[in-house]
Structures are given as C-alpha cells and as structure tokens.
Design a protein around this motif. Structure first.
Motif, PDB file in Angstrom:
ATOM      1  N   PHE A  45      59.843  65.414  31.417  1.00 45.83           N
ATOM      2  CA  PHE A  45      60.211  64.072  31.871  1.00 45.83           C
ATOM      3  C   PHE A  45      59.470  63.709  33.147  1.00 45.83           C
ATOM      4  N   VAL A  46      59.405  64.639  34.097  1.00 51.58           N
ATOM      5  CA  VAL A  46      58.694  64.395  35.359  1.00 51.58           C
ATOM      6  C   VAL A  46      57.227  64.090  35.077  1.00 51.58           C
ATOM      7  N   GLU A  47      56.616  64.830  34.167  1.00 54.28           N
ATOM      8  CA  GLU A  47      55.212  64.581  33.823  1.00 54.28           C
ATOM      9  C   GLU A  47      55.026  63.196  33.211  1.00 54.28           C
ATOM     10  N   ARG A  48      55.939  62.817  32.301  1.00 55.53           N
ATOM     11  CA  ARG A  48      55.860  61.481  31.694  1.00 55.53           C
ATOM     12  C   ARG A  48      56.041  60.407  32.765  1.00 55.53           C
ATOM     13  N   ALA A  49      56.996  60.613  33.659  1.00 53.80           N
ATOM     14  CA  ALA A  49      57.246  59.631  34.720  1.00 53.80           C
ATOM     15  C   ALA A  49      56.020  59.500  35.624  1.00 53.80           C
ATOM     16  N   ALA A  50      55.412  60.622  35.974  1.00 58.69           N
ATOM     17  CA  ALA A  50      54.229  60.599  36.839  1.00 58.69           C
ATOM     18  C   ALA A  50      53.066  59.867  36.169  1.00 58.69           C
ATOM     19  N   ALA A  51      53.025  59.939  34.848  1.00 57.45           N
ATOM     20  CA  ALA A  51      51.961  59.265  34.095  1.00 57.45           C
ATOM     21  C   ALA A  51      52.329  57.826  33.729  1.00 57.45           C
ATOM     22  N   LEU A  56      62.695  53.780  29.526  1.00 62.46           N
ATOM     23  CA  LEU A  56      63.843  53.203  30.215  1.00 62.46           C
ATOM     24  C   LEU A  56      65.126  53.935  29.861  1.00 62.46           C
ATOM     25  N   GLY A  57      65.321  54.255  28.593  1.00 58.91           N
ATOM     26  CA  GLY A  57      66.525  54.971  28.163  1.00 58.91           C
ATOM     27  C   GLY A  57      66.650  56.337  28.813  1.00 58.91           C
ATOM     28  N   GLU A  58      65.531  57.018  29.015  1.00 59.13           N
ATOM     29  CA  GLU A  58      65.548  58.323  29.675  1.00 59.13           C
ATOM     30  C   GLU A  58      65.952  58.188  31.137  1.00 59.13           C
ATOM     31  N   VAL A  59      65.400  57.184  31.803  1.00 55.20           N
ATOM     32  CA  VAL A  59      65.722  56.961  33.210  1.00 55.20           C
ATOM     33  C   VAL A  59      67.206  56.645  33.360  1.00 55.20           C
ATOM     34  N   ILE A  60      67.704  55.776  32.506  1.00 57.71           N
ATOM     35  CA  ILE A  60      69.117  55.403  32.586  1.00 57.71           C
ATOM     36  C   ILE A  60      70.006  56.605  32.283  1.00 57.71           C
ATOM     37  N   ALA A  61      69.626  57.422  31.304  1.00 62.99           N
ATOM     38  CA  ALA A  61      70.410  58.629  30.993  1.00 62.99           C
ATOM     39  C   ALA A  61      70.444  59.567  32.201  1.00 62.99           C
ATOM     40  N   LEU A  62      69.313  59.758  32.847  1.00 64.42           N
ATOM     41  CA  LEU A  62      69.261  60.604  34.045  1.00 64.42           C
ATOM     42  C   LEU A  62      70.179  60.049  35.131  1.00 64.42           C
ATOM     43  N   PHE A  63      70.104  58.755  35.369  1.00 65.39           N
ATOM     44  CA  PHE A  63      70.953  58.123  36.389  1.00 65.39           C
ATOM     45  C   PHE A  63      72.427  58.237  36.013  1.00 65.39           C
ATOM     46  N   TRP A  64      72.755  58.065  34.743  1.00 69.87           N
ATOM     47  CA  TRP A  64      74.155  58.150  34.294  1.00 69.87           C
ATOM     48  C   TRP A  64      74.725  59.525  34.620  1.00 69.87           C
ATOM     49  N   HIS A  65      73.985  60.558  34.260  1.00 73.18           N
ATOM     50  CA  HIS A  65      74.486  61.916  34.476  1.00 73.18           C
ATOM     51  C   HIS A  65      74.555  62.270  35.959  1.00 73.18           C
ATOM     52  N   CYS A  66      73.675  61.685  36.755  1.00 72.36           N
ATOM     53  CA  CYS A  66      73.646  61.991  38.185  1.00 72.36           C
ATOM     54  C   CYS A  66      74.498  61.042  39.017  1.00 72.36           C
ATOM     55  N   ILE A  93      64.421  54.443  43.155  1.00 70.14           N
ATOM     56  CA  ILE A  93      65.512  55.411  42.982  1.00 70.14           C
ATOM     57  C   ILE A  93      64.994  56.618  42.209  1.00 70.14           C
ATOM     58  N   LEU A  94      64.234  56.350  41.157  1.00 73.82           N
ATOM     59  CA  LEU A  94      63.686  57.422  40.330  1.00 73.82           C
ATOM     60  C   LEU A  94      62.796  58.350  41.151  1.00 73.82           C
ATOM     61  N   LYS A  95      61.995  57.807  42.040  1.00 71.98           N
ATOM     62  CA  LYS A  95      61.107  58.636  42.874  1.00 71.98           C
ATOM     63  C   LYS A  95      61.902  59.642  43.695  1.00 71.98           C
ATOM     64  N   ILE A  96      63.027  59.196  44.237  1.00 73.51           N
ATOM     65  CA  ILE A  96      63.868  60.097  45.033  1.00 73.51           C
ATOM     66  C   ILE A  96      64.401  61.231  44.166  1.00 73.51           C
ATOM     67  N   ILE A  97      64.871  60.886  42.982  1.00 73.89           N
ATOM     68  CA  ILE A  97      65.439  61.893  42.082  1.00 73.89           C
ATOM     69  C   ILE A  97      64.355  62.845  41.575  1.00 73.89           C
ATOM     70  N   LEU A  98      63.190  62.320  41.244  1.00 76.14           N
ATOM     71  CA  LEU A  98      62.093  63.182  40.783  1.00 76.14           C
ATOM     72  C   LEU A  98      61.678  64.166  41.873  1.00 76.14           C
ATOM     73  N   ARG A  99      61.609  63.675  43.100  1.00 75.87           N
ATOM     74  CA  ARG A  99      61.271  64.560  44.218  1.00 75.87           C
ATOM     75  C   ARG A  99      62.293  65.704  44.327  1.00 75.87           C
ATOM     76  N   GLN A 100      63.565  65.358  44.150  1.00 75.31           N
ATOM     77  CA  GLN A 100      64.622  66.362  44.238  1.00 75.31           C
ATOM     78  C   GLN A 100      64.522  67.368  43.100  1.00 75.31           C
ATOM     79  N   ILE A 101      64.205  66.883  41.910  1.00 76.46           N
ATOM     80  CA  ILE A 101      64.041  67.788  40.760  1.00 76.46           C
ATOM     81  C   ILE A 101      62.935  68.787  41.052  1.00 76.46           C
TER      82      ILE A 101
END
Length: 105
Positions: A45-51, A56-66, A93-101
């Motif tokens: 997921f991080v690789e896909r996000a960086a590229a 959108l569904g993946e990002v929302i799922a990540l945010f939902w769980h977190c 918001i995603l950048k902060i979470i990706l950095r933490q991951i």
C-alpha cells in the motif's frame, strides 16, 4: 458544539474535521493489523501511495481502522464524508500515517 481534541504528532496521529467534530487517526499496531487484513500488505500500500496509485477505498479503510472515535458515524457515513474530501483533502493526513507506518513509534 465544538470538540477540542487534537492529534499528538509524537504518537504519529493525524486529525481531520467532519463538521465541528475533530477525528483523530492513530496508527496503533492493532489498527494497522486490522487495516492490513482488509487492504492487504501495508508495504505494498505504501508503495502504491508513493507512486500515486493508492485507491480511495484503501485510504478510507486505513483511516477507518485507525480512527480513534467513529462511534458518531457508521462506516458508510464515514466513507461518504471522506470521499467528499477527495484525495487532495486526504493526502496530508495520509502522509502522516504513511510516515508512521514506515518509521514506527
């Protein structure tokens, strides 16, 4: 009624607003495992996000769980609200979470 909570950047948290309510995204171990069970490998997921290929569904799922406090919204409401923000609104918001991951706590 405004809620005065804020994200703790030392814990890798991020914050966003829905109306007058602040929501905290906290990438705890349990939350990340739950997200990974839904969206697959977080490293992929991080690789896909960086590229620029995160879905959108993946990002929302990540945010939902977190998300720390979503009891006021069901998942559909949460998803619709975030989808309305668009990827431009979600990216900081995603950048902060990706950095933490990647860095861990």
């Amino acid at each position: 009624m405004t809620h005065n909570i804020s994200a703790n950047s030392a814990r890798g948290e991020a914050q966003f607003m829905i109306g007058d309510k602040a929501y905290i995204i906290r990438p705890s171990f349990a939350a990340l495992v739950a997200a990974e069970n839904e969206i697959g490998s977080l490293f992929d997921f991080v690789e896909r996000a960086a590229a620029g290929k995160a879905l959108l569904g993946e990002v929302i799922a990540l945010f939902w769980h977190c998300s720390v406090d979503t009891h006021a919204l069901n998942r559909e409401q949460f998803s619709e609200t975030l989808a309305a923000m668009g990827m431009v609104g979600l990216t900081p918001i995603l950048k902060i979470i990706l950095r933490q991951i990647l860095q861990g706590q």
